[in-house]
Design a protein around this motif. Structure first.
Motif, mmCIF file in Angstrom:
data_model
loop_
_atom_site.group_PDB
_atom_site.id
_atom_site.type_symbol
_atom_site.label_atom_id
_atom_site.label_comp_id
_atom_site.label_asym_id
_atom_site.label_seq_id
_atom_site.Cartn_x
_atom_site.Cartn_y
_atom_site.Cartn_z
ATOM 1 N N ASP A 174 0.815 -1.217 0.000
ATOM 2 C CA ASP A 174 0.000 0.000 0.000
ATOM 3 C C ASP A 174 0.850 1.270 0.000
ATOM 4 O O ASP A 174 0.466 2.273 -0.597
ATOM 5 N N SER A 175 2.011 1.232 0.655
ATOM 6 C CA SER A 175 2.921 2.388 0.604
ATOM 7 C C SER A 175 3.368 2.631 -0.835
ATOM 8 O O SER A 175 3.414 3.762 -1.307
ATOM 9 N N ILE A 176 3.703 1.549 -1.526
ATOM 10 C CA ILE A 176 4.149 1.654 -2.911
ATOM 11 C C ILE A 176 3.012 2.160 -3.799
ATOM 12 O O ILE A 176 3.183 3.076 -4.598
ATOM 13 N N LEU A 177 1.826 1.573 -3.619
ATOM 14 C CA LEU A 177 0.680 1.957 -4.455
ATOM 15 C C LEU A 177 0.285 3.412 -4.212
ATOM 16 O O LEU A 177 0.017 4.160 -5.146
ATOM 17 N N LEU A 178 0.273 3.802 -2.951
ATOM 18 C CA LEU A 178 -0.163 5.168 -2.626
ATOM 19 C C LEU A 178 0.895 6.216 -2.985
ATOM 20 O O LEU A 178 0.621 7.149 -3.726
ATOM 21 N N TYR A 179 2.102 6.038 -2.459
ATOM 22 C CA TYR A 179 3.092 7.107 -2.590
ATOM 23 C C TYR A 179 3.852 7.085 -3.921
ATOM 24 O O TYR A 179 4.256 8.137 -4.410
ATOM 25 N N ALA A 180 4.052 5.909 -4.499
ATOM 26 C CA ALA A 180 4.781 5.862 -5.770
ATOM 27 C C ALA A 180 3.833 5.940 -6.960
ATOM 28 O O ALA A 180 4.139 6.577 -7.957
ATOM 29 N N PHE A 181 2.670 5.288 -6.840
ATOM 30 C CA PHE A 181 1.763 5.215 -7.994
ATOM 31 C C PHE A 181 0.474 6.014 -7.821
ATOM 32 O O PHE A 181 -0.405 5.961 -8.679
ATOM 33 N N ARG A 182 0.341 6.737 -6.714
ATOM 34 C CA ARG A 182 -0.821 7.594 -6.460
ATOM 35 C C ARG A 182 -2.145 6.854 -6.594
ATOM 36 O O ARG A 182 -3.106 7.369 -7.162
ATOM 37 N N LYS A 183 -2.182 5.643 -6.081
ATOM 38 C CA LYS A 183 -3.441 4.891 -6.076
ATOM 39 C C LYS A 183 -4.026 4.947 -4.676
ATOM 40 O O LYS A 183 -3.290 4.888 -3.685
ATOM 41 N N GLU A 184 -5.339 5.030 -4.560
ATOM 42 C CA GLU A 184 -5.977 5.247 -3.259
ATOM 43 C C GLU A 184 -6.079 3.975 -2.416
ATOM 44 O O GLU A 184 -7.105 3.306 -2.397
ATOM 45 N N TYR A 185 -4.971 3.675 -1.730
ATOM 46 C CA TYR A 185 -4.958 2.608 -0.726
ATOM 47 C C TYR A 185 -4.410 3.221 0.544
ATOM 48 O O TYR A 185 -3.286 3.727 0.549
ATOM 49 N N PHE A 186 -5.179 3.178 1.625
ATOM 50 C CA PHE A 186 -4.717 3.759 2.884
ATOM 51 C C PHE A 186 -3.702 2.824 3.539
ATOM 52 O O PHE A 186 -3.931 1.630 3.655
ATOM 53 N N VAL A 187 -2.572 3.383 3.963
ATOM 54 C CA VAL A 187 -1.496 2.578 4.561
ATOM 55 C C VAL A 187 -1.740 2.400 6.061
ATOM 56 O O VAL A 187 -1.853 3.378 6.796
ATOM 57 N N ILE A 188 -1.807 1.143 6.488
ATOM 58 C CA ILE A 188 -1.966 0.844 7.915
ATOM 59 C C ILE A 188 -0.616 0.388 8.457
ATOM 60 O O ILE A 188 -0.100 -0.652 8.066
ATOM 61 N N ASP A 189 -0.027 1.157 9.345
ATOM 62 C CA ASP A 189 1.254 0.744 9.920
ATOM 63 C C ASP A 189 1.174 0.699 11.446
ATOM 64 O O ASP A 189 0.109 0.893 12.025
ATOM 65 N N THR A 190 2.309 0.453 12.075
ATOM 66 C CA THR A 190 2.360 0.339 13.534
ATOM 67 C C THR A 190 1.761 1.566 14.211
ATOM 68 O O THR A 190 1.015 1.456 15.179
ATOM 69 N N TYR A 191 2.116 2.753 13.714
ATOM 70 C CA TYR A 191 1.630 3.994 14.323
ATOM 71 C C TYR A 191 0.118 4.112 14.204
ATOM 72 O O TYR A 191 -0.564 4.483 15.165
ATOM 73 N N THR A 192 -0.402 3.818 13.006
ATOM 74 C CA THR A 192 -1.849 3.903 12.774
ATOM 75 C C THR A 192 -2.591 3.004 13.768
ATOM 76 O O THR A 192 -3.545 3.426 14.411
ATOM 77 N N LYS A 193 -2.109 1.760 13.894
ATOM 78 C CA LYS A 193 -2.757 0.801 14.793
ATOM 79 C C LYS A 193 -2.692 1.289 16.234
ATOM 80 O O LYS A 193 -3.676 1.281 16.955
ATOM 81 N N ARG A 194 -1.495 1.708 16.645
ATOM 82 C CA ARG A 194 -1.295 2.125 18.032
ATOM 83 C C ARG A 194 -2.201 3.305 18.377
ATOM 84 O O ARG A 194 -2.879 3.319 19.410
ATOM 85 N N ILE A 195 -2.223 4.311 17.502
ATOM 86 C CA ILE A 195 -2.989 5.528 17.773
ATOM 87 C C ILE A 195 -4.495 5.239 17.813
ATOM 88 O O ILE A 195 -5.181 5.615 18.765
#
Length: 243
Positions: A143-164
């Motif tokens: 999702d990081s690759i799709l969102l930030y490199a290819f501008r496709k709408e996939y929300f990235v869920i990472d450790t910080y997102t889960k914790r917060i």
DNA sequence: TCCCAGGGGCCGA
DNA sequence: TCGGCCCATGGG
């Protein structure tokens, strides 16, 4: 307005645009800071080289701090190895040596090579399902690759997102990656810029205040966070307790 | 010295 | 399907 949208509004108002994903070749150019973050423009990446660099960064940052990734990217650049073809051609042990600072370098060297093979074939028509079949690419990296490199709408869920979100009380400990992603994507406008910015803002909050040991007293979200309220209560009770 | 960091694969239950 | 373990460097 739902809570997830409200949190975004609070964070963007205070933190402003984060300018993700950083691109090393853009450092110190007009409108871009010394670390390659383009705070006022969502029109990056522009070139194939920039797109590929973001993909490399997404793989190298797996369970690793960005500072250590930056060193590895600098090393790759200095060795003229920050391109698809050079990563394919480079000996895997040599590649591992160049990215050593990012940790897990033997695994990540293999991951970069596997990804480069995929990238050559799929860069003009990339699909999440196929990306997830690449060895070393899990849902977050995909999702990081799709969102930030290819501008496709996939929300990235990472450790910080889960914790917060867990601490705030918006999700359960056992929520799956896909369930969590749907929860967020169904709560905010489907917009590349918002997905880009929201994730970056959560990372900033996670790094600065919502750490493993949280600094609730200075958190922007303390008034809406159940964890913060509970920790205040615990503090109050412990102060009142006679020793 | 210990903890933590912008995860993912593998394996046994 | 899920929990536990392994991969590893560098900064605080």
């Amino acid at each position: 307005m739902n809570s997830i949208r409200k949190i975004y509004n609070i964070l963007i108002k205070e933190f402003k645009e984060q300018g993700w994903w950083p691109i090393s070749s853009l450092k110190n150019k007009e409108g871009i800071d010394e670390n390659g973050y383009h705070h006022k423009s969502y029109y990056y990446p522009e070139t194939d080289e920039q797109i590929f660099e973001i993909c490399v960064g997404a793989i190298l940052t797996q369970n690793t701090s960005w500072k250590n990734v930056e060193k590895a990217i600098t090393n790759l650049k200095q060795n003229n190895s920050l391109s698809v073809n050079s990563i394919l051609e480079l000996n895997q042990n040599k590649l591992a040596e160049l990215i050593k600072s990012s940790g897990y370098h033997n695994q990540k060297a293999r991951k970069l090579k596997e990804f480069a093979k995929f990238y050559i074939k799929n860069k003009n028509n990339i699909h999440r399902e196929e990306l997830l079949r690449v060895w070393g690419i899990g849902p977050e990296t995909a999702d990081s690759i799709l969102l930030y490199a290819f501008r496709k709408e996939y929300f990235v869920i990472d450790t910080y997102t889960k914790r917060i979100f867990l601490r705030i009380g918006l999700c359960s400990q056992k929520i799956s990656y896909n369930e969590f992603q749907s929860l967020i994507q169904n709560s905010i406008k489907k917009d590349y810029k918002i997905y880009n910015e929201y994730h970056a803002l959560l990372v900033k909050l996670g790094k600065e205040t919502c750490k493993t040991k949280p600094l609730c007293f200075k958190c922007l979200l303390k008034s809406t966070c159940s964890f913060s309220k509970n920790s205040k209560l615990l503090l109050k009770n412990s102060k009142n307790r006679k020793v």
